[in-house]
Structure formats: structure tokens, C-alpha cells
Design a protein around this motif. Structure first.
Motif, PDB file in Angstrom:
ATOM      1  N   ALA A   1       0.818  -1.220   0.000  1.00  0.00           N
ATOM      2  CA  ALA A   1       0.000   0.000   0.000  1.00  0.00           C
ATOM      3  C   ALA A   1       0.849   1.266   0.000  1.00  0.00           C
ATOM      4  CB  ALA A   1      -0.935   0.000   1.208  1.00  0.00           C
ATOM      5  N   MET A   2       2.129   1.149   0.286  1.00  0.00           N
ATOM      6  CA  MET A   2       3.022   2.306   0.284  1.00  0.00           C
ATOM      7  C   MET A   2       3.615   2.555  -1.097  1.00  0.00           C
ATOM      8  SD  MET A   2       4.923   1.325   3.877  1.00  0.00           S
ATOM      9  CE  MET A   2       6.194   2.593   3.758  1.00  0.00           C
ATOM     10  N   ALA A   3       3.391   1.633  -2.036  1.00  0.00           N
ATOM     11  CA  ALA A   3       3.966   1.738  -3.377  1.00  0.00           C
ATOM     12  C   ALA A   3       2.958   2.329  -4.351  1.00  0.00           C
ATOM     13  CB  ALA A   3       4.429   0.362  -3.854  1.00  0.00           C
ATOM     14  N   ASP A   4       3.485   2.873  -5.447  1.00  0.00           N
ATOM     15  CA  ASP A   4       2.635   3.386  -6.516  1.00  0.00           C
ATOM     16  C   ASP A   4       2.329   2.311  -7.543  1.00  0.00           C
ATOM     17  OD1 ASP A   4       2.692   6.122  -5.537  1.00  0.00           O
ATOM     18  OD2 ASP A   4       4.767   6.162  -6.216  1.00  0.00           O
ATOM     19  N   ALA A   5       3.237   1.345  -7.686  1.00  0.00           N
ATOM     20  CA  ALA A   5       3.044   0.264  -8.650  1.00  0.00           C
ATOM     21  C   ALA A   5       3.623  -1.015  -8.075  1.00  0.00           C
ATOM     22  CB  ALA A   5       3.718   0.594  -9.979  1.00  0.00           C
ATOM     23  N   ILE A   6       2.997  -2.139  -8.414  1.00  0.00           N
ATOM     24  CA  ILE A   6       3.483  -3.447  -7.991  1.00  0.00           C
ATOM     25  C   ILE A   6       3.734  -4.272  -9.245  1.00  0.00           C
ATOM     26  CG2 ILE A   6       1.088  -4.233  -7.652  1.00  0.00           C
ATOM     27  CD1 ILE A   6       2.189  -6.128  -5.491  1.00  0.00           C
ATOM     28  N   ILE A   7       4.949  -4.809  -9.359  1.00  0.00           N
ATOM     29  CA  ILE A   7       5.371  -5.487 -10.582  1.00  0.00           C
ATOM     30  C   ILE A   7       5.562  -6.975 -10.336  1.00  0.00           C
ATOM     31  CG2 ILE A   7       7.145  -5.611 -12.378  1.00  0.00           C
ATOM     32  CD1 ILE A   7       7.795  -2.743 -11.949  1.00  0.00           C
ATOM     33  N   VAL A   8       5.006  -7.783 -11.239  1.00  0.00           N
ATOM     34  CA  VAL A   8       5.238  -9.230 -11.230  1.00  0.00           C
ATOM     35  C   VAL A   8       5.509  -9.682 -12.652  1.00  0.00           C
ATOM     36  CG1 VAL A   8       3.777  -9.666  -9.213  1.00  0.00           C
ATOM     37  CG2 VAL A   8       2.790  -9.792 -11.514  1.00  0.00           C
ATOM     38  N   GLY A   9       6.036 -10.896 -12.772  1.00  0.00           N
ATOM     39  CA  GLY A   9       6.231 -11.505 -14.073  1.00  0.00           C
ATOM     40  C   GLY A   9       5.037 -12.364 -14.442  1.00  0.00           C
ATOM     41  N   THR A  10       4.926 -12.671 -15.721  1.00  0.00           N
ATOM     42  CA  THR A  10       3.808 -13.512 -16.154  1.00  0.00           C
ATOM     43  C   THR A  10       3.889 -14.906 -15.535  1.00  0.00           C
ATOM     44  OG1 THR A  10       5.093 -14.015 -18.148  1.00  0.00           O
ATOM     45  CG2 THR A  10       3.405 -12.312 -18.324  1.00  0.00           C
ATOM     46  N   GLY A  11       5.102 -15.373 -15.218  1.00  0.00           N
ATOM     47  CA  GLY A  11       5.229 -16.687 -14.587  1.00  0.00           C
ATOM     48  C   GLY A  11       4.496 -16.745 -13.257  1.00  0.00           C
ATOM     49  N   THR A  12       4.638 -15.677 -12.460  1.00  0.00           N
ATOM     50  CA  THR A  12       3.947 -15.617 -11.172  1.00  0.00           C
ATOM     51  C   THR A  12       2.432 -15.541 -11.374  1.00  0.00           C
ATOM     52  OG1 THR A  12       5.814 -14.593 -10.032  1.00  0.00           O
ATOM     53  CG2 THR A  12       3.632 -14.228  -9.087  1.00  0.00           C
ATOM     54  N   VAL A  13       1.998 -14.757 -12.354  1.00  0.00           N
ATOM     55  CA  VAL A  13       0.559 -14.638 -12.630  1.00  0.00           C
ATOM     56  C   VAL A  13      -0.021 -15.994 -13.013  1.00  0.00           C
ATOM     57  CG1 VAL A  13      -1.140 -13.643 -14.215  1.00  0.00           C
ATOM     58  CG2 VAL A  13       0.658 -12.209 -13.252  1.00  0.00           C
ATOM     59  N   LEU A  14       0.682 -16.739 -13.869  1.00  0.00           N
ATOM     60  CA  LEU A  14       0.180 -18.032 -14.327  1.00  0.00           C
ATOM     61  C   LEU A  14       0.247 -19.096 -13.235  1.00  0.00           C
ATOM     62  CD1 LEU A  14       1.777 -18.055 -17.895  1.00  0.00           C
ATOM     63  CD2 LEU A  14      -0.611 -17.619 -17.303  1.00  0.00           C
ATOM     64  N   ALA A  15       1.262 -19.023 -12.376  1.00  0.00           N
ATOM     65  CA  ALA A  15       1.428 -20.049 -11.339  1.00  0.00           C
ATOM     66  C   ALA A  15       0.555 -19.805 -10.119  1.00  0.00           C
ATOM     67  CB  ALA A  15       2.899 -20.120 -10.925  1.00  0.00           C
ATOM     68  N   ASP A  16       0.453 -18.528  -9.679  1.00  0.00           N
ATOM     69  CA  ASP A  16      -0.212 -18.230  -8.401  1.00  0.00           C
ATOM     70  C   ASP A  16      -1.525 -17.472  -8.541  1.00  0.00           C
ATOM     71  OD1 ASP A  16       1.995 -19.386  -7.207  1.00  0.00           O
ATOM     72  OD2 ASP A  16       2.996 -17.481  -6.826  1.00  0.00           O
ATOM     73  N   ASP A  17      -1.787 -16.887  -9.706  1.00  0.00           N
ATOM     74  CA  ASP A  17      -2.984 -16.062  -9.931  1.00  0.00           C
ATOM     75  C   ASP A  17      -3.180 -15.035  -8.812  1.00  0.00           C
ATOM     76  OD1 ASP A  17      -5.217 -15.177 -11.327  1.00  0.00           O
ATOM     77  OD2 ASP A  17      -6.584 -16.541 -10.282  1.00  0.00           O
ATOM     78  N   PRO A  18      -2.185 -14.186  -8.544  1.00  0.00           N
ATOM     79  CA  PRO A  18      -2.300 -13.206  -7.455  1.00  0.00           C
ATOM     80  C   PRO A  18      -3.231 -12.052  -7.837  1.00  0.00           C
ATOM     81  CG  PRO A  18      -0.293 -12.814  -8.671  1.00  0.00           C
ATOM     82  CD  PRO A  18      -0.908 -14.039  -9.277  1.00  0.00           C
ATOM     83  N   SER A  19      -3.896 -11.489  -6.833  1.00  0.00           N
ATOM     84  CA  SER A  19      -4.752 -10.329  -7.087  1.00  0.00           C
ATOM     85  C   SER A  19      -3.934  -9.033  -7.123  1.00  0.00           C
ATOM     86  CB  SER A  19      -5.828 -10.216  -6.009  1.00  0.00           C
ATOM     87  OG  SER A  19      -5.239  -9.935  -4.754  1.00  0.00           O
TER      88      SER A  19
END
Length: 348
Positions: A188-206
């Protein structure tokens, strides 16, 4: 020169006014115009790129000649260049201001120098008035000016033996509730949160920032997904309260520059190992958050992979900032032992 109590009070008011403006490409700045007897004549703040700066905004509320002999109290050194708007130093001189107090020096290569211009014209200038408070207000923006890019925090969770997941790829959850709650607070202290597509496909984070009860926190970082693989239409990140940004570029410097131009000042890199390693390898990490669980996983799924270190002499050395126990887990906060070189940033 002596700074009067009424002037310090005016600076506190200017700092509060600054918060009315947006945080982004331009700094949050507030200004107060004081009569010689200490009365507040006018107030103003900067409303974003292309709008009048705080001093000019305050002066706009006064009639011609009303600011003659007055004092301007402003949170950032008056600018000294013509960009989308004219130089504030000249506006103050034209209004007849006789005394200027400011909290923070302007770090801009082009915009700095307003204080010298004012002094050369016979105006009394007092710098660093409530400077610590001013620098705290502008901390993230000042970091962007120094680095030429957003501040980058890289976070990962790992087992005691340095693994980010079990051999089958499962990783929820390595750490406990207290550690995960701390992660959300920092998101919540950040302006942007960055992930890779690998994490999106493996963990489906919100990629949202939530409290202990699962409710959304007031500030949400914008999700940024980096990678060439497609993010599924039903992915949780597509339901984020802020519109996700999907980037296929492998050039992290360019990614950060694009985010800077969007007004992003603080970036939170959440993974996975491939992306985290890429940021470390590129020398683009300002802070590391390592959440370590007292568990052993073994196997090949390391928290970091290739970071460009071939021999011990090439190790990326960090300075440990803090160690915190979170339930059964430990949080290590570290920063590069060698600070990034300053960069020149064009004034907006």
C-alpha cells in the motif's frame, strides 16, 4: 536573519497545503503569503503538471500591489526556469515580495537557482526552514530526482534454505499470516506493484493491498505484469481496482522510465524469481525485503537464480538495515552497499 515563530507556523501550514496536490511527476508544494505583521494574505498549492506552481497560485488570490513587501513561505525552493509555466522566482519579484522562506532545495538541473536569483535582486532568502519535515514530505519525489527512476523495492519469501517454492511449484504459503500482513502494508506504500507472467500463471495473485480481514486498503498500487506470455482473461489481476498495465519489454530501465513518466515514484517488485533476479542483475534494486520462514524445502526452486555473479568477488553486497520477527518468520531489510549513481532528470 531570524525566522519568526509566525513564519514557522506558516511553513507548517504550507506543508499541510502541499498534501492537497497530487503526488506524481511534479512535487507536492504548498505556499503561504504573509503580511509584514504576520497575517496570512493568501495560500496556494500546486495542482499537478502544467498548472500554476504553489507560489503563483497563492499570488493569484491577491490584487496587484497587495503582495508588496510581503513574505512568501514555500515548501520547495522557487523554480528558476520556464517549462510549462514561468519561473516562480520572477513571479515573486514582480509581485514585490521582499522575503522568501523555503524548506527544501530544488534538486533539478534546470529548475534550481531560484534562491540565488532572489538574493541577487535584494530579496531576503532563508533556506531549510523546517527542512526535515519538507524532505519527509517530498521523500519519494526527491528519490526519483536523484536516481532518475522510481525507487525499487524487491520482495521475496523463502524457506530457510533459500527456496521460493516446493519442487512441484507450490508456494502458498511459505510464510505465516503476520509476514503476509506486513507485505500488504508495504504494498500500500507503493505506486506500482510489478510481477512476471510466470507468477501470474502459477499463483494467480490479485496484487491488491488488503488488511488482516481481507478488506482493501485505502491506497492500491497499480499492477504491472511483465512478460511475453498472455495473462488469462479470468486472471485475478484483471479484477484489480486499478487498471493493470501489461508490458512485454525485457528492458527494465525502459519500463522504469515509462513508469516515472506516469508519475510512479515507488515500485514494489513481488516476483517471481526470474523477475527479481533480472532487477538485481540490472543493478536496479534500492531495497530488498527477504521474508524467511523456518522451513526446509530443498529442490531447485531458488528465491533468486542468475544475478550475474560468477565468482565470490562479484557478490552483490548489501547493507542490513533491519531485522524484524513476524510471528515465526523473519524479515530482513537490506540495501545495496554501493548506492546507485545520481542521474540527471529533465524537469517537468
Amino acid at each position: 536573519m531570524t525566522v519568526r515563530d509566525v513564519e514557522r507556523d506558516a511553513m507548517r501550514r504550507a506543508l499541510a497545503l502541499a498534501l492537497n496536490g497530487p503526488a506524481g511527476v511534479n512535487p507536492q508544494v504548498g505556499a503561504v503569503i504573509l503580511a509584514p505583521d504576520g497575517r496570512i494574505l493568501a495560500e496556494g498549492w500546486h495542482r499537478g503538471a502544467g498548472t500554476p506552481h504553489a507560489e503563483v497560485d497563492a499570488l493569484s488570490h491577491l490584487s496587484p500591489g497587495e503582495a508588496e513587501g510581503a513574505t512568501a513561505v514555500v515548501t520547495l525552493e522557487p523554480c528558476n526556469h520556464t517549462g510549462r509555466t514561468g519561473p516562480c522566482s520572477q513571479a515573486l519579484l514582480a509581485a514585490g515580495i521582499s522575503r522568501v522562506l523555503y524548506a527544501v532545495d530544488d534538486p533539478g538541473v534546470v529548475s534550481a537557482g531560484g534562491a540565488d536569483t532572489l538574493r541577487a535582486a535584494g530579496v531576503e532568502v532563508e533556506a531549510d526552514v523546517l527542512g526535515d519535515e519538507g524532505r519527509a514530505l517530498l521523500s519519494a519525489w526527491l528519490t526519483v530526482q536523484r536516481l532518475g527512476r522510481p525507487h525499487v523495492t524487491v520482495k521475496w519469501a523463502q524457506s530457510l534454505d533459500g527456496r521460493a517454492a516446493a519442487s512441484d511449484g507450490t508456494s502458498q504459503w511459505i510464510t505465516g499470516p503476520a509476514a503476509r500482513e506486513d507485505v500488504h502494508r508495504r504494498r500500500a506504500m507503493a505506486d506500482a506493484i510489478i510481477v512476471g507472467t510466470g507468477t501470474v500463471l502459477a499463483d494467480d495473485p490479485s496484487l491488491t493491498a488488503r488488511d488482516a480481514d481481507g478488506a482493501l486498503l485505502a491506497h492500491q498500487p497499480r499492477p504491472v505484469v511483465i512478460g511475453e506470455r498472455q495473462t488469462p482473461s479470468g486472471a485475478a489481476v484483471r479484477r484489480h481496482p486499478r487498471e493493470p498495465l501489461f508490458l512485454s519489454s525485457r528492458d527494465l530501465t525502459r519500463v522504469l522510465d515509462d513508469l516515472r513518466r506516469e508519475g510512479v515514484q515507488r515500485v514494489f517488485v513481488e516476483g517471481g524469481p526470474t523477475l527479481a533476479s533480472a532487477f538485481v542483475r540490472a543493478g536496479l534494486v534500492d531495497e530488498v525485503l527477504a521474508y524467511i520462514a523456518p522451513a526446509l524445502l530443498g529442490g531447485p526452486r531458488l528465491a533468486l537464480d542468475d544475478i550475474g555473479v560468477e565468482t565470490i568477488g562479484d557478490a552483490v553486497r548489501l547493507t542490513l538495515s533491519s531485522v524484524e520477527r513476524l510471528g515465526e518468520d523473519i524479515l530482513l531489510v537490506a540495501r545495496p552497499a554501493t548506492a546507485p549513481s545520481p542521474a540527471n532528470v529533465k524537469d517537468s
